[in-house]
Design an enzyme around this catalytic site. Structure first.
Site, PDB file in Angstrom:
ATOM      1  CB  SER A 142      -0.897   0.013   1.239  1.00 62.20           C
ATOM      2  OG  SER A 142      -1.527   1.271   1.403  1.00 62.20           O
ATOM      3  CE1 TYR A 155      -3.294  -2.211   5.452  1.00 63.85           C
ATOM      4  CE2 TYR A 155      -2.884   0.089   4.907  1.00 63.85           C
ATOM      5  CZ  TYR A 155      -3.189  -1.196   4.512  1.00 63.85           C
ATOM      6  OH  TYR A 155      -3.379  -1.488   3.178  1.00 63.85           O
TER       7      TYR A 155
END
Length: 246
Positions: A142, A155
């Site tokens: 990501s 995350y």
């Protein structure tokens, strides 16, 4: 080129994972759809795949014995693995400034699934990948790993760890196995669908290409990188619509 080549997608029954599976199958791969708990969704994904020779296989990427069993299954059925897509991941939205809300259990779960699990899958399938043709690991990362902006601090850290692992293993596993990260921004999948239309529009407005990715954008990139970027390893491919530019 892809005839009889074998690909395995972890989290292959999810919104992004199932689209990756479908595009790999359409490109001629025999696809192993990995799932953790939702057999029904895995079977639905399997039935949607073009061609034959596809399989589903249950395993959690945090359970070493289950991964070993899945590797044994792939070896028995196919004898090798050409593409491993580390797509499994977890998160939950927690404001970055609310440090108390990101409890230790969630920090551990995110790091275990997103980073440790991806590493464990590569370790479990290393020998089968070495038997493959033009073998590659595609880690679904990501842009949060580079920008530090994402659903929560853990995350972002987990995806930064995935990208660092990609660089390390791109070097360590060469020349037999290529390792890359695919780094999307927002993807209109299961996670994004939990947010309001107004919030999603705000994310589109922050993206130069004026939309957020859909699962097909990610899936097409997986196939293209696997088949065409044959002299690339240890690198991070963005699929973010130019989001970091704004």
């Amino acid at each position: 080129m892809t005839r009889d080549r074998v690909a395995l997608v972890t989290g292959g029954s999810g919104g992004i994972g199932s689209e990756i599976c479908r595009h790999l199958a359409a490109a001629g791969f025999k696809v192993v759809v990995n799932y953790n708990s939702n057999l029904e969704k895995a079977q639905s994904t399997l039935s949607s795949l073009e061609g034959d020779g596809h399989q589903i296989c249950q395993a959690s990427n945090t359970e070493k014995e289950q991964l070993s069993d899945m590797a044994g299954f792939v070896e028995k059925e196919y004898g090798r693995l050409d593409v491993l897509v580390n797509n499994s991941g977890v998160t939950k939205p927690v404001p970055h400034e609310d440090m108390d809300a990101l409890d230790d259990d969630w920090i551990d779960k995110i790091m275990q699934v997103n980073f440790r699990g991806a590493f464990a899958c590569i370790r479990a399938f290393k020998d089968l990948l070495q038997k493959g043709s033009n073998a590659i690991v595609v880690n679904i990362s990501s842009i949060a790993g580079q920008t530090g902006i994402g659903s929560n601090v853990a995350y972002c850290a987990s995806k930064a760890a995935v990208d660092s692992m990609t660089r390390s293993l791109g070097r360590a596993l060469a020349p037999d196995i290529r390792v890359v990260s695919l780094s999307p921004g927002w993807v209109m999948g299961e996670y994004a669908s939990t947010f309001s239309p107004e919030y999603i529009q705000e994310q589109k407005d922050k993206t130069p290409l004026a939309r957020i990715a859909n699962p097909e954008d990610v899936a097409k990139a997986v196939v293209t990188i696997s088949e065409s970027f044959t002299f690339s390893t240890g690198c991070i491919f963005p699929v973010d619509g130019g989001r970091p530019l704004l």
